[in-house]
Design a protein around this motif. Structure first.
Motif, PDB file in Angstrom:
ATOM      1  N   ALA A 121      -6.257   3.615   1.221  1.00  0.00           N
ATOM      2  CA  ALA A 121      -4.959   4.024   0.690  1.00  0.00           C
ATOM      3  C   ALA A 121      -4.560   3.139  -0.484  1.00  0.00           C
ATOM      4  O   ALA A 121      -4.093   3.621  -1.512  1.00  0.00           O
ATOM      5  N   ARG A 122      -4.797   1.838  -0.328  1.00  0.00           N
ATOM      6  CA  ARG A 122      -4.409   0.926  -1.404  1.00  0.00           C
ATOM      7  C   ARG A 122      -5.200   1.243  -2.676  1.00  0.00           C
ATOM      8  O   ARG A 122      -4.655   1.260  -3.770  1.00  0.00           O
ATOM      9  N   ASP A 123      -6.469   1.544  -2.482  1.00  0.00           N
ATOM     10  CA  ASP A 123      -7.314   1.883  -3.620  1.00  0.00           C
ATOM     11  C   ASP A 123      -6.802   3.152  -4.317  1.00  0.00           C
ATOM     12  O   ASP A 123      -6.651   3.195  -5.540  1.00  0.00           O
ATOM     13  N   LEU A 124      -6.507   4.177  -3.530  1.00  0.00           N
ATOM     14  CA  LEU A 124      -6.011   5.442  -4.094  1.00  0.00           C
ATOM     15  C   LEU A 124      -4.666   5.236  -4.773  1.00  0.00           C
ATOM     16  O   LEU A 124      -4.399   5.787  -5.840  1.00  0.00           O
ATOM     17  N   MET A 125      -3.829   4.422  -4.150  1.00  0.00           N
ATOM     18  CA  MET A 125      -2.509   4.189  -4.717  1.00  0.00           C
ATOM     19  C   MET A 125      -2.618   3.467  -6.059  1.00  0.00           C
ATOM     20  O   MET A 125      -1.860   3.738  -6.983  1.00  0.00           O
ATOM     21  N   ARG A 126      -3.599   2.569  -6.152  1.00  0.00           N
ATOM     22  CA  ARG A 126      -3.773   1.873  -7.422  1.00  0.00           C
ATOM     23  C   ARG A 126      -4.167   2.860  -8.510  1.00  0.00           C
ATOM     24  O   ARG A 126      -3.705   2.778  -9.643  1.00  0.00           O
ATOM     25  N   GLN A 127      -4.999   3.810  -8.137  1.00  0.00           N
ATOM     26  CA  GLN A 127      -5.436   4.786  -9.139  1.00  0.00           C
ATOM     27  C   GLN A 127      -4.272   5.580  -9.725  1.00  0.00           C
ATOM     28  O   GLN A 127      -4.331   6.027 -10.861  1.00  0.00           O
ATOM     29  N   VAL A 128      -3.234   5.819  -8.920  1.00  0.00           N
ATOM     30  CA  VAL A 128      -2.100   6.577  -9.443  1.00  0.00           C
ATOM     31  C   VAL A 128      -0.969   5.667  -9.904  1.00  0.00           C
ATOM     32  O   VAL A 128       0.086   6.159 -10.305  1.00  0.00           O
ATOM     33  N   GLY A 129      -1.192   4.367  -9.822  1.00  0.00           N
ATOM     34  CA  GLY A 129      -0.192   3.438 -10.340  1.00  0.00           C
ATOM     35  C   GLY A 129       0.918   3.100  -9.370  1.00  0.00           C
ATOM     36  O   GLY A 129       2.021   2.755  -9.782  1.00  0.00           O
ATOM     37  N   LEU A 130       0.639   3.194  -8.071  1.00  0.00           N
ATOM     38  CA  LEU A 130       1.627   2.799  -7.077  1.00  0.00           C
ATOM     39  C   LEU A 130       1.297   1.404  -6.580  1.00  0.00           C
ATOM     40  O   LEU A 130       0.175   1.148  -6.161  1.00  0.00           O
ATOM     41  N   THR A 131       2.309   0.522  -6.613  1.00  0.00           N
ATOM     42  CA  THR A 131       2.043  -0.853  -6.202  1.00  0.00           C
ATOM     43  C   THR A 131       2.681  -1.182  -4.857  1.00  0.00           C
ATOM     44  O   THR A 131       2.604  -2.302  -4.383  1.00  0.00           O
ATOM     45  N   GLU A 132       3.305  -0.204  -4.238  1.00  0.00           N
ATOM     46  CA  GLU A 132       3.952  -0.439  -2.947  1.00  0.00           C
ATOM     47  C   GLU A 132       2.903  -0.719  -1.861  1.00  0.00           C
ATOM     48  O   GLU A 132       1.731  -0.394  -2.010  1.00  0.00           O
ATOM     49  N   ALA A 133       3.379  -1.283  -0.754  1.00  0.00           N
ATOM     50  CA  ALA A 133       2.491  -1.476   0.388  1.00  0.00           C
ATOM     51  C   ALA A 133       2.196  -0.112   1.010  1.00  0.00           C
ATOM     52  O   ALA A 133       3.082   0.743   1.048  1.00  0.00           O
ATOM     53  N   PRO A 134       0.984   0.094   1.491  1.00  0.00           N
ATOM     54  CA  PRO A 134       0.644   1.397   2.093  1.00  0.00           C
ATOM     55  C   PRO A 134       1.488   1.720   3.320  1.00  0.00           C
ATOM     56  O   PRO A 134       1.571   2.867   3.733  1.00  0.00           O
ATOM     57  N   GLU A 135       2.124   0.680   3.894  1.00  0.00           N
ATOM     58  CA  GLU A 135       2.932   0.921   5.098  1.00  0.00           C
ATOM     59  C   GLU A 135       4.347   1.391   4.763  1.00  0.00           C
ATOM     60  O   GLU A 135       5.109   1.747   5.651  1.00  0.00           O
ATOM     61  N   THR A 136       4.691   1.391   3.473  1.00  0.00           N
ATOM     62  CA  THR A 136       6.043   1.818   3.092  1.00  0.00           C
ATOM     63  C   THR A 136       6.298   3.250   3.544  1.00  0.00           C
ATOM     64  O   THR A 136       5.437   4.113   3.386  1.00  0.00           O
ATOM     65  N   LEU A 137       7.471   3.485   4.103  1.00  0.00           N
ATOM     66  CA  LEU A 137       7.798   4.857   4.494  1.00  0.00           C
ATOM     67  C   LEU A 137       8.077   5.683   3.240  1.00  0.00           C
ATOM     68  O   LEU A 137       8.698   5.210   2.286  1.00  0.00           O
ATOM     69  N   VAL A 138       7.616   6.925   3.282  1.00  0.00           N
ATOM     70  CA  VAL A 138       7.776   7.802   2.121  1.00  0.00           C
ATOM     71  C   VAL A 138       9.250   7.991   1.771  1.00  0.00           C
ATOM     72  O   VAL A 138       9.626   8.056   0.608  1.00  0.00           O
ATOM     73  N   THR A 139      10.082   8.025   2.792  1.00  0.00           N
ATOM     74  CA  THR A 139      11.500   8.264   2.537  1.00  0.00           C
ATOM     75  C   THR A 139      12.134   7.150   1.702  1.00  0.00           C
ATOM     76  O   THR A 139      13.161   7.346   1.070  1.00  0.00           O
ATOM     77  N   HIS A 140      11.496   5.975   1.698  1.00  0.00           N
ATOM     78  CA  HIS A 140      12.034   4.882   0.895  1.00  0.00           C
ATOM     79  C   HIS A 140      11.587   4.929  -0.560  1.00  0.00           C
ATOM     80  O   HIS A 140      11.962   4.072  -1.345  1.00  0.00           O
ATOM     81  N   LEU A 141      10.767   5.910  -0.908  1.00  0.00           N
ATOM     82  CA  LEU A 141      10.313   6.039  -2.302  1.00  0.00           C
ATOM     83  C   LEU A 141      11.165   7.077  -3.027  1.00  0.00           C
ATOM     84  O   LEU A 141      11.679   8.006  -2.414  1.00  0.00           O
ATOM     85  N   GLY A 142      11.277   6.931  -4.326  1.00  0.00           N
ATOM     86  CA  GLY A 142      11.968   7.924  -5.132  1.00  0.00           C
ATOM     87  C   GLY A 142      11.090   9.157  -5.306  1.00  0.00           C
ATOM     88  O   GLY A 142       9.908   9.165  -4.946  1.00  0.00           O
TER      89      GLY A 142
END
Lengths: 533, 418
Positions: A123-144
């Motif tokens: 997940a961290r690897d995929l998130m880096r590819q799209v430019g997300l730096t949040e922790a993979p454990e972050t709840l989606v509801t806390h994201l914009g």
């Protein structure tokens, strides 16, 4: 030249309604292919066919992917080949973490036991590819919203995407986030990923698209290649709207009189996203006998404007003044709005307009129970008489007024809703998508009824996504985009091209900075700050 | 139909219109004969009434006539009055799309309050009664506030209320029973209407006369309503059906009045109950307030967009429920002549079951006062009949559960077919 996807002569019917009659287009490897068209042109239906939501056999035509004809039975069939669609309404589960959402259908692990460490690493690897730096454990509801969109893309990447379909990805994003998303799309393209971008924002399309296919009335009417030079927006607009206007509208000579309703400085904010201003300080007016149209694309804020006006039924932090016949009125609750002479005929007849399990007569009287009661006691006979009267005048086709509203056809249901609001004797009627889901014959009747209401000295406001309809019945058309009025045309000067141009020219990017309201500017700054932190 | 809305005849007498809930589909596609059409269209209402009569007859036969002995009939009324009264409030709550699980505890709690006021503090009957009803209103308001304005599901709020008031009743009584009440208070549930006329044999003539007057009033009301509908060219039920129905209603009421006047006459609580049934029938079927409650339960968003103050209405239905639960608690306490910590235990189940057996929809928007009353009577008849037959409390519950499930299944099946 090779193609990764080819859709040939796709046609699809829903009962008697033709959603698609003949659509053909192709996508090349490493291409961003844009699809555009008016609301209802068939874009979403086409993508549902491609992704297998409408299974093979329920449509005509061929889908060729990787050189082979494919017949998808469901979503899994298309996903197995790497065709991933990201819908406008994101399909994330808000109370699960980013990592859980990314691997919701295919978690790493064995025998149904999830390997959480592996999931986190991937997940961290995929998130880096799209430019997300949040922790993979972050709840989606806390994201914009913007970051949620990126989670969706990360999810697509995790499924070995080969063709990414984005349906209006920037509809709810601000300019900066939209630009970032489009840059990401360009970066993927450089790596060889093909994508289909559905959007009505022509400035965005012309920035990233290699080719543009325009859909109109369920047909592909042209593909514009913009690799050798930027696309001509006027040509796209002409392709989008060019349609014969038949004699589908009753002739009408307006009798426009005094000023009935003026709205000044009206603003409203989204109830769930408190930092989004949905209606931005707008002015509006209707005169007696006038039919005013509000044109705009989905999400432009038209319904939000009407509902916030009608007793604050939508939005928070609503401000502005409403002046009826020269006097400021209180429209802060629905009953006060009704008392002030306002009526709102909803776009969602079944959910918001009718009591489907109740009889016609009870539906008609509901918004004006005082009109059939004395000291709170209902006069059943009076109610029946009134309902029968409306049934005759509006030509509601039913055996009697004791019929359940839910058993009527769409057109007749709409007539019941119109009767209900006419019975409140309003000065101004706001009709939101009054002919949605109604057949052609009934549409003509509804148009005639709207004209009759105007002729009896009422002001009518018609919100519609069908431009020909607005051109056909309105005396004046106001164009709304992104919560503002961005143009107004009299009946004589209005045309589909002018309306469409007003919309696309007003999208935030192409606007001079000075006209951006301060709220937007501060919004951009705050999201910038949030992005930096 | 305002003037003939007492007792069991109600669902039948409404056959000319389908009421706010409108149980009947447009009948133009069904059947050819007018009679068949009417029966089919009002199957639910006729069916419920016929079920009640059938269950009554069944137990009457099985108990060798014990069921309808004057003494037992009187007991039947006394035993079930508080369930019927609470069912009136519950019907409004269910129609508005909610549920109230706390009514049993609230009834028990207000009974305890009454005992404390009357036995320990020596308050008089009027003060006690009013204080208890006000307490009920306050409890209803407290619960309704969270439900209506904070949008907390009524299931949760009233589940909490159920625990809270059960606990408070226990605390208030210190785990002991408290009594006895003053004789005036006992009259609330065990008194009978005064007899001015000399007895005829062992019959109380006043009660009999009152019964005949009520039955006659219902028939006259039905005839006048029918004439009014006909004058306005509204479909009415066919004449034979109309006559049959009214004869049956008249006969049953007079018969029951005769039976009951053969013991000690009409119980006071039956009068209270009848007045409340008439009042709530009227409010639900003929007033704007009632219409709005059905609208909120049927489609809350459409109701709000029609200018109905949905929150306030929901709030008020719970206040009303609280008052009726308190009244039920007072009647129950007066009947036992003591307040016990266990009073009210499980009432909510009987009350809710009565509404659903009576055709209310769990989704809101549908249900009638007459139906809820019949539902409560069916439950009461079964309790009483099975007790006389010596069926243990264990199987009584099993059977009641199955009847509830069966009644709702038949209802859902009928609706789907329509």
């Amino acid at each position: 030249m090779s193609t990764i996807l080819e859709m040939r002569n796709i046609a699809k019917r829903f009962g008697p309604v033709k959603a698609l009659s003949d659509v053909s287009f192709s996508v090349e490897p490493g291409e961003i292919h844009a699809l555009c068209g008016e609301n209802g042109a068939g874009k979403s239906t086409l993508m549902k066919i491609l992704s297998g939501v409408y299974p093979a056999g329920s449509y005509d035509g061929q889908i060729v992917f990787d050189g082979e004809e494919r017949r998808f039975a469901d979503l899994n069939g298309s996903e197995a080949l790497g065709i991933i669609i990201i819908h406008q309404e994101l399909a994330l589960i808000p109370l699960l973490s980013v990592q859980e959402n990314i691997f919701i259908t295919h978690p790493p692990g064995r025998f149904g036991v999830i390997d959480r460490d592996a999931a986190r690493v991937r997940a961290r690897d995929l998130m880096r590819q799209v430019g997300l730096t949040e922790a993979p454990e972050t709840l989606v509801t806390h994201l914009g919203v913007a970051k949620q969109q990126l989670v969706e893309i990360a999810k697509a990447l995790s499924k070995k995407v080969r063709l990414l379909i984005l349906d209006e990805p920037t509809a709810s994003l601000n300019e900066r986030d939209s630009a970032a998303l489009l840059d990401l799309l360009l970066a993927f393209k450089a790596e060889g990923l093909s994508s289909i971008l559905i959007s009505h924002k022509l400035n965005e399309i012309s920035r990233v698209a290699d080719r543009i296919t325009v859909l109109r009335d369920g047909r592909s009417v042209g593909t514009i290649d913009c690799r050798n030079g930027p696309a001509d927006e006027d040509e796209i607009i002409r392709l989008m709207v060019n349609r014969d206007l038949e004699h589908r509208y009753p002739p009408h000579t307006p009798l426009i009189g005094e000023m009935l309703m003026e709205v000044r400085g009206w603003s409203a904010w989204h109830p769930l996203h408190p930092d989004r201003q949905v209606i931005r300080n707008v002015d509006f007016h209707v005169r007696a006998g006038e039919i005013v149209g509000i044109a705009g694309l989905m999400g432009a804020g038209r319904t939000e404007f009407a509902m916030s006006l009608f007793g604050r039924s939508f939005g928070t932090r609503i401000s502005g003044d409403v002046i009826m016949r020269g006097k400021a009125v209180d429209v802060s609750t629905v009953s006060r709005a009704i008392a002030a002479g306002l009526a709102y005929v909803t776009e969602d007849r079944k959910e918001l307009g009718l009591h489907l399990g109740n009889e016609i007569r009870h539906n008609i009287s509901l918004a004006e129970l005082r009109g059939i009661a004395r000291h709170g006691v209902i006069d059943e006979i009076a109610e029946l008489r009134i309902a029968q009267d409306y049934r005759n005048r509006m030509r509601i086709r039913s055996p009697d007024v004791q019929q359940m509203a839910g058993r009527l056809s769409g057109g007749n249901q709409q007539k019941v809703v119109l009767s209900k609001w006419l019975f409140t004797n309003p000065d101004v009627l706001i009709l939101d998508e009054p002919t949605r889901g109604i057949d052609v014959g009934a549409k003509y009747e509804i148009y005639a009824l709207i004209q009759q209401m105007a002729d009896s000295g009422r002001g009518c406001v018609v919100i519609s996504s069908e431009m020909p309809e607005l051109l056909g019945i309105c005396d004046r058309i106001c164009v709304m985009n992104e919560g503002r009025f961005v143009g107004a045309f009299t009946r004589e000067e209005a045309s589909q091209e002018k309306i469409m141009r007003a919309i696309v020219r007003s999208t935030s990017d192409s606007m001079p900075i000075s006209t951006i309201p301060s709220e937007t500017a501060s919004l951009a700054v705050s999201s910038l700050a949030a992005g930096a932190s | 139909m305002s003037d003939h809305i007492l007792l069991p005849g109600d669902p039948l007498s409404s056959a000319g219109d389908t009421g706010p809930a409108g149980g009947a589909p447009g009948g133009h596609t069904l059947g050819n004969s007018a009679m068949g059409r009417f029966i089919r269209n009002n199957l639910r209402e006729y069916g419920m009434f016929i079920s009640l009569v059938a269950i009554g007859l069944f137990f009457e036969i099985m108990t060798n006539g014990t069921l309808l002995r004057p003494l037992n009939l009187t007991n039947l009324v006394l035993q079930n009055s508080y369930i019927v009264i609470m069912a009136l409030g519950m019907l409004l709550v269910i129609v508005s799309g909610h549920i109230d699980l706390s009514v049993g505890s609230v009834a028990g709690f207000t009974g305890a309050v009454a005992a404390v006021l009357m036995v320990q503090w020596h308050c008089n009957v009027v003060v006690t009664t009013l204080t208890c009803l006000a307490t009920g209103a306050l409890i209803g308001a407290a619960q309704g506030y969270w439900i209506a304005y904070f949008r907390i599901p009524s299931f949760i709020v009233t589940l909490a209320g159920m625990l809270v008031f059960k606990g408070l009743a226990l605390a208030l009584l210190g785990g002991q029973s408290l009594g006895p009440f003053s004789t005036v208070f006992q009259k609330l549930s065990s008194g009978f209407i005064p007899e001015f006329l000399p007895k005829i044999g062992h019959y109380n003539p006043s009660s009999l006369i009152l019964g005949v007057i009520v039955a006659a009033a219902m028939v006259v009301g039905a005839v006048r309503a029918r004439a009014r509908y006909q004058r306005n060219e509204i479909d009415v039920e066919p004449m034979p059906l109309f006559i049959g129905k009214n004869v049956a209603v008249f006969g049953i009421i007079v018969y029951l009045a005769t039976l009951i006047s053969g013991y000690r006459g009409l119980p006071n609580v039956l009068i209270i109950m009848a007045v409340l049934i008439a009042l709530y029938s009227f409010v639900t079927s003929r007033t704007t307030l009632g219409r709005q409650i059905y609208a909120v339960g049927g489609n809350v968003r459409a109701a709000a967009l029609s200018g109905i103050r949905t929150e306030r209405l929901t709030f008020l239905t719970f206040v009303n429920m609280g008052v009726l639960a308190a009244l039920g608690g007072l009647i129950f306490a007066a009947r036992l002549n003591t307040a016990t910590p266990k009073a009210g235990l499980g009432f909510e189940l009987d009350v809710i079951a009565a509404c659903f057996i009576g055709g209310a929809s769990a989704y809101g928007g549908v249900g009638r006062v007459g139906g809820a009353v019949i539902g409560a009577m069916i439950m009461g008849l079964m309790n009483n009949g099975m007790s006389i037959l010596g069926i243990g409390i264990d199987y009584q519950q099993v059977l009641k559960g199955l009847v509830l499930l069966g009644a709702v299944c038949v209802d859902v099946y009928n609706q789907r077919r329509a």
